[in-house]
Scaffold this motif. Structure first.
Motif, short mmCIF file in Angstrom:
data_model
loop_
_atom_site.label_atom_id
_atom_site.label_comp_id
_atom_site.label_asym_id
_atom_site.label_seq_id
_atom_site.Cartn_x
_atom_site.Cartn_y
_atom_site.Cartn_z
N PHE A 26 0.86 -1.18 0.00
CA PHE A 26 0.00 0.00 0.00
C PHE A 26 0.90 1.23 0.00
N THR A 27 1.28 1.68 -1.20
CA THR A 27 2.23 2.78 -1.41
C THR A 27 3.65 2.37 -0.99
N HIS A 28 3.77 1.74 0.17
CA HIS A 28 5.04 1.26 0.70
C HIS A 28 5.31 -0.17 0.20
N PRO A 77 -0.45 7.72 -7.21
CA PRO A 77 -0.71 8.40 -5.94
C PRO A 77 -0.08 9.78 -5.83
N GLY A 78 -0.90 10.78 -5.62
CA GLY A 78 -0.42 12.14 -5.45
C GLY A 78 -0.08 12.83 -6.76
N ILE A 179 4.39 0.94 7.07
CA ILE A 179 3.02 0.84 6.55
C ILE A 179 2.85 -0.58 6.02
N ILE A 180 2.12 -1.40 6.79
CA ILE A 180 2.06 -2.84 6.50
C ILE A 180 0.95 -3.19 5.53
N GLY A 181 0.04 -2.22 5.31
CA GLY A 181 -0.95 -2.38 4.25
C GLY A 181 -1.75 -3.65 4.36
N ILE A 182 -1.76 -4.40 3.29
CA ILE A 182 -2.60 -5.59 3.16
C ILE A 182 -1.73 -6.81 2.84
N TYR A 232 9.15 2.46 -1.72
CA TYR A 232 10.24 2.52 -0.76
C TYR A 232 10.20 1.36 0.22
N ARG A 239 11.04 6.85 -0.82
CA ARG A 239 10.22 6.81 -2.03
C ARG A 239 10.82 7.77 -3.07
N SER B 59 -3.57 4.80 4.78
CA SER B 59 -2.51 3.80 4.77
C SER B 59 -2.32 3.16 6.14
N LEU B 71 3.38 13.20 -0.66
CA LEU B 71 2.88 13.19 -2.04
C LEU B 71 1.74 12.17 -2.15
N SER B 72 1.89 11.04 -1.45
CA SER B 72 0.85 10.02 -1.46
C SER B 72 0.35 9.80 -0.04
N CYS B 79 4.43 7.45 8.47
CA CYS B 79 4.66 6.35 9.40
C CYS B 79 5.70 6.74 10.45
N THR B 85 0.95 2.62 13.55
CA THR B 85 0.53 2.32 12.18
C THR B 85 -0.12 0.94 12.17
N VAL B 88 -4.29 -2.10 6.79
CA VAL B 88 -5.40 -1.47 6.08
C VAL B 88 -6.76 -2.08 6.49
N PRO B 89 -6.88 -3.42 6.64
CA PRO B 89 -8.17 -3.93 7.12
C PRO B 89 -8.54 -3.37 8.50
#
Lengths: 291, 263
Positions: A26-28, A77-78, A179-182, A232, A239, B59, B71-72, B79, B85, B88-89
């Protein structure tokens, strides 16, 4: 059980035409090196799954790898829009692209359901949203206890998931930080998984609540420093925002895009990623390269 | 026109918009931040009158305090400076659906007078003229955050009589449309543009101009809006940016520009 191998061998082992494949981050920690390795093998008719199909899916779609896309936000993104993806949807170039569009909440819930071996995800969502009218995979159900109206979407269970992470130990336990996202859900929901890592270390030296994928949940691990570039890797390199901004111009024109892909993807090997992050690297990577 | 007077006073219409938007936020707000103008406004609030505001990006970064604008929605800066942090879920289930967000701050490609937002498509969905990025987190932010603030520049293209796709539900066709859907949240509560501040009429829920930015006349607002604009009977003038607000905003933009150049 985690097999340490080259990225190319891992791709050969898990990929074939027509599979459903997710590349998450997720971006990261976006697995750019893996996407490029797959593009070089010229697979076709893939169903691509990704919450935020940014540059890597713009590239895969523009190179004709995909026939279907499941997603929730298709932007750079952005920066702005994804021009190769737009060309596929608006003009069927280079091939037509079927889309299944969701919201982030739906995709996140669907991955979590996939990782939990559930057939569908149930949540509150899409209130008044028109996606319900254009996506047949968004259904209304009612809570059996209260009667409350809820939404259901099918779980996501890809044939293959690719992610990038900071570290693996020598057994193949994988550590994801920042950022661990999904990514954890993407691996646990998939039949097969490939993880690229910045480095393989003797010990992860972490804390009790770290996000870890135990070695027996991962199929293939390849050590590819810089594999997320221009995304990144927290603790390793920043990034490359300038590259995201530049992509807007590269992708604006079909010929320029194709030339760029030949030069920067088709004629390259995975090793190039370590060089690409040199100027973005934090202490960690530069210390390692001094050895 | 607004810009002329703004230039005389040495600030731009864009700066007025961001600063007016930032003033909507309070220190005890828990704000889900959209990228672009909303992100700038939220961070100006944090750096001026609302130092304890909790900023959350989708995020998974909770309580973030970036030194430069990301930027994003997932820049490392978010973070690095966050309290914590989460995945996402977890972000969408526990924090947004769980009802813990007081303000969702959104931008929009296209909006109508009831605060319904289109970020999906121009033209028809099946054969679009322009395919836009889509909803991302916004459809659920719009229904599950306590209330919604929207900030965007005015134009005939962006403020339209009828949006082409309902990506994120605002007040529907007005009145009690949200309650009819079973929604308990307030929905769009303020729209801050480069010309004016708008709030929904208490009954019809149609956006109504409550403040014109300094130097803006009603004709300017109408000339840059696709629907027949309604003005509050008691509309007044937005207070000008203070020197402190302008300094904080310009310093932030300068730091951001330099950071994005080198990285």
């Amino acid at each position: 059980m985690a097999n340490f191998t080259s990225l190319e061998k891992a791709v050969d082992a898990v990929m074939s035409d027509g599979v459903c494949v997710a590349f998450e981050g997720f971006t990261h920690l976006i697995p750019h090196a893996s996407a490029h390795a797959v593009i070089r093998k010229e697979y076709r008719n893939l169903t691509l799954v990704r919450m935020t199909p940014d540059i890597i899916y713009d590239q895969m779609i523009g190179m004709g790898c995909a026939s279907k896309l499941i997603f929730s936000y298709a932007g750079n993104p952005g920066v702005g829009l994804l021009r190769r993806l737009r060309d596929a949807i608006e003009n069927q170039w280079p091939v037509a692209l079927e889309i299944e569009e969701h919201s982030h909440a739906a995709m996140a819930n669907a991955y979590e359901a996939g990782a939990s071996s559930m057939p569908c995800a149930i949540f509150k969502g899409y209130a008044g949203a028109e996606l319900k009218q254009v996506n047949q995979n968004i259904k209304t159900i009612h809570c059996p206890f209260t009667g409350e109206e809820l939404v259901a979407v099918p779980s996501i269970q890809p044939d293959v998931s690719f992610i990038h992470a900071q570290k693996a130990d020598k057994k193949g336990n994988v550590l994801i930080e920042g950022i661990i996202g999904i990514q954890k859900e993407a691996v646990l929901s998939a039949t097969k998984s490939v993880v690229t890592v910045e480095e393989v270390v003797d010990e992860l030296k972490t804390h009790p609540n770290a996000v870890i994928l135990p070695h027996w949940t991962v199929d293939y691990i390849a050590e590819v420093p810089g594999a997320a570039h221009p995304s990144y890797a927290q603790g390793y390199y920043d990034r490359d925002n300038a590259a995201y901004i530049e992509w807007d111009q590269i992708s604006a024109d079909r010929t320029r895009f194709q030339n760029w892909m030949v030069e920067n993807v088709m004629q390259q090997t995975t090793d190039i990623f370590a060089k690409r992050v040199g100027f973005l690297a934090k202490d960690k990577l530069s210390k390692k390269s001094e050895h | 026109m607004a810009v002329n007077l703004a230039q005389e006073k040495n600030y731009t219409a864009d700066e007025m918009m961001i600063i007016a938007a930032s003033r909507m936020l309070k220190s005890d707000d828990v704000c889900f931040v959209g990228i672009g103008a909303p992100s700038a406004a939220c961070n100006i609030a944090r750096l001026t009158h609302a130092p304890d505001i909790t900023l959350i990006y989708e995020s998974g970064t909770i309580g973030t305090a970036p030194d430069v604008l990301p930027l994003s929605i997932g820049d490392g800066e978010l973070c690095d400076t966050a309290l914590t942090t989460v995945s996402v879920p977890e972000m969408f289930r526990y924090w947004l659906q769980g009802g813990r967000i007081t303000i969702g701050f959104l931008g929009a490609a296209q909006i109508d007078k009831f605060g319904n937002i289109n970020t999906t498509v121009i033209g028809s969905y099946d054969s679009p003229k322009t395919r836009l990025p889509g909803g991302g987190g916004a459809p659920e932010i719009a229904s599950q955050a306590g209330q919604i603030y929207i900030t965007m520049k005015q134009s005939l293209r962006s403020m339209v009589n009828e949006i082409e796709f309902f990506t994120s539900f605002g007040h529907g066709k007005g009145y009690d449309d949200r309650q009819k859907l079973g929604l308990k949240t307030t929905g769009p509560a303020a729209l801050i543009t480069d010309l004016a501040i708008w709030k929904p009429d208490p009954l019809s829920k149609e956006f109504t101009v409550t403040h014109l930015h300094p130097g803006v006349v009603p004709e300017d607002v109408q000339a840059n809006c696709g629907w027949q604009v309604k003005f509050s009977e008691t509309f007044s003038t937005t207070p000008e940016p203070s020197l402190d607000e302008l300094k904080v905003l310009r310093d932030l933009y300068k730091r951001t520009e330099e950071a994005h150049k080198t990285s």
